[in-house]
Structures are given as C-alpha cells and as structure tokens.
Design an enzyme around this catalytic site. Structure first.
Site, PDB file in Angstrom:
ATOM      1  NE  ARG A 195      -2.732   0.226  14.668  1.00 49.85           N
ATOM      2  CZ  ARG A 195      -2.916   1.382  14.216  1.00 49.85           C
ATOM      3  NH1 ARG A 195      -3.399   2.006  13.194  1.00 49.85           N
ATOM      4  NH2 ARG A 195      -2.438   2.184  15.105  1.00 49.85           N
ATOM      5  CB  SER A 238      -3.563  -2.363   7.639  1.00 48.62           C
ATOM      6  OG  SER A 238      -3.229  -1.874   9.112  1.00 48.62           O
ATOM      7  CE  LYS A 278      -6.646  -0.003   6.242  1.00 48.74           C
ATOM      8  NZ  LYS A 278      -6.475   0.406   7.377  1.00 48.74           N
ATOM      9  N   GLY A 329       0.834  -1.146   0.042  1.00 46.17           N
ATOM     10  CA  GLY A 329       0.037  -0.052  -0.167  1.00 46.17           C
ATOM     11  C   GLY A 329       0.856   1.270  -0.018  1.00 46.17           C
ATOM     12  CG  HIS A 330       3.237   2.175   3.409  1.00 46.88           C
ATOM     13  ND1 HIS A 330       3.106   1.025   3.916  1.00 46.88           N
ATOM     14  CD2 HIS A 330       2.807   3.279   4.102  1.00 46.88           C
ATOM     15  CE1 HIS A 330       2.558   1.311   5.354  1.00 46.88           C
ATOM     16  NE2 HIS A 330       2.232   2.494   5.441  1.00 46.88           N
TER      17      HIS A 330
END
Ligand code: PAF
Length: 284
Positions: free
Chosen positions: A190, A188, A152, A38-39
C-alpha cells in the site's frame, strides 16, 4: 524451466505430493501479490528451512471491507512471477476465486478472544474472520510443513498462530521480522498509494513508534509516553490515528504497564492511505 504456476487445488496437491515422495519438505508463503522485499524475506526464510517453497497470490475479496481498496489493490502477476523465479521459489499458486469460494460457500473461521476484539478488529469489522478463513483454506490446500508470515501484520500473525494451535493444524507458523526502507518505513504494497509528500510524512510513523517503544522499554510510564507519541504524530501531520497502543505480545490485550512481553502497535492514515506498524518493547 520457468516457474511452475499452479491454478487449482488438485494441481497444487499433486505437485506437493511429488516433492514429498522425493523426501522434500515444503514451506508456504501466503501473499496477496504486489511483491516487495518484505515478501522476498518470507521466501528466503522458507527456502532456508525447506527444499521447496510455494508462494500463493490471492487478493482475497472477503477481507476487504466496504469502501476499502479491493479494486485498487495492485495486481502485477507477471512482475511477481519474475521476482519469485529469481528468488528460487519452487512454484507459484494462483487459486481461482470460484474454487476458493464455491457456490454456497458458508463456512467461516472465527478466532475468539481479545485478538479479534481489539486494534484492527475494531476498525476493520469482519477482516480477521475473512483472513483466518482464507489462511486456514490455504493451509489445508497445501498442507505445508511451515507457513511464513511477516511481523509487519502483527495482529494477523498472532491470529493465525492462535487458529493453527486451536485447530491442531499440522503446520508450523513462522514469523519473519519486518523489512523497512532506509528511513524506517515498513515495506507494504500500500506504500505505492502515497504521494511524495505523504511518503515523507509516513516515515515519521516508525520513528515516533520506535522512540516510544525504547522509552517504555527503559521504564518510562506508559500513558505519558503514548500521549506524547500521539502528539508528535499529529505535529508531523498524521492526525488520523486509528490506534496507538501498548499490548500483550501474544493476546494483544492493552496494557498500562510493560510488565510482560509486549508490543507497541499503531494504525494511522496518511492522506487516504492506511498504514500499520509495530515495534517490540525490549526492557533494559
Ligand atoms: O497478509 C496478507 O497478505 C494476507 O492477509 C494473507 C495472509 C495472504 C491472507 O489473504
């Protein structure tokens, strides 16, 4: 040459100044590290629009509430730096906490309006003030042409947009679509907290949310769709639902009818891990 790592504001400004003298525009990707695909999508977007991209990694202590996961938050600077070097990033900015929050630090950015009164603002008091403050500082430190944020964290994205517009920050805020695993779970940092069984349960969140977004987009009445999505989440073993709401896509005010651009947003807990996700509602 390896990836330049910049630790201070003066160093960052010197480097960006040199790029600007050479005529290069700059994109900034603010992150808290533990980087994933995602990054890297944010990085690709930045490098697609500017010759230079800087990624900041700063696990901002002020945006974690009491009892949240600040201590636990994954920190892997070497692995992150290697990923960024491979991705063609121009520099990594690792601000020091003492420089970010010097002795006597006393200024906060409080974005008003519904954005800071609903959804995560209710469940994480003080979180968005801390995010707005640190993002404003990062933008003022780097003064990039554009800064990149993932959809997100949709409420964060709208908050940063509002702040940049209201404070006349000379930076374009760019949104990048959520990157998902093959089963739909939004990436994520997390997600690493999830056990195998919890990971399987977590995959139900995007499935149920997306179904509900499609039904609302097709004209189904909002309240029954949301009620049925909540019941499905519970049956899937996701009993702890912080919120599941249809909201105006910009102000994030809750809606009972999909009569304008809107978004379905949810925050749930799977075990001890809090997951957020959202889908656009597209009218057919
Ligand atoms: O989304 C994040 O990773 C953080 O909230 C941000 C924008 C880097 C601010 O600390």
């Amino acid at each position: 040459m390896g990836l330049p790592v910049l630790h201070g504001i003066a160093e960052l400004r010197r480097q960006i100044g040199q790029w600007r003298e050479a005529g290069d525009g700059v994109g900034l990707v603010p992150t808290m590290g533990a980087l994933h695909a995602g990054h890297l999508a944010l990085v690709r977007a930045a490098l697609g629009q500017h010759p230079r991209a800087v990624v900041s990694i700063f696990v901002n202590p002020t945006q974690f509430g009491p009892g949240e996961d600040f201590e636990l938050y994954p920190r892997q600077p070497e692995a992150d730096a290697a990923l960024l070097a491979d991705a063609g990033v121009s520099a990594l900015y690792l601000p020091r906490v003492e420089e970010m929050y010097p002795d006597g630090f006393a200024t906060q950015i409080q974005v008003g309006g519904p954005i800071s009164q609903v959804l995560d603002a209710v469940h994480r008091p003080g979180h968005f003030t801390a995010v707005a403050t640190v993002v404003c500082k990062l933008l003022m430190q780097a003064l990039p042409d554009s800064a990149y944020f993932g959809e997100k964290d949709y409420q964060q994205l709208q908050l940063v947009r509002r702040m940049a517009r209201d404070l006349d920050l000379p930076v374009a805020i760019r949104a990048v679509p959520t990157v998902r695993e093959a089963d739909g779970l939004a990436l994520s940092s997390r997600n690493d907290y999830l056990s195998d069984a919890e990971r399987a349960t977590a995959a139900m969140l995007p499935r149920i949310l997306q179904d509900a977004a499609v039904q609302i987009g097709a004209g189904a009445a909002v309240d029954p769709v949301l009620a049925s999505a909540r019941a499905r989440l519970q049956r899937a073993g996701i009993g702890a639902i912080d919120y599941l709401e249809l909201c105006d896509a910009t102000s994030l005010l809750a809606l009972r009818r999909a009569d304008r651009p809107c978004r379905l947003l949810a925050a749930v807990r799977v075990g001890r891990t809090r997951l957020i996700d959202n889908f656009a509602v597209e009218s057919r």
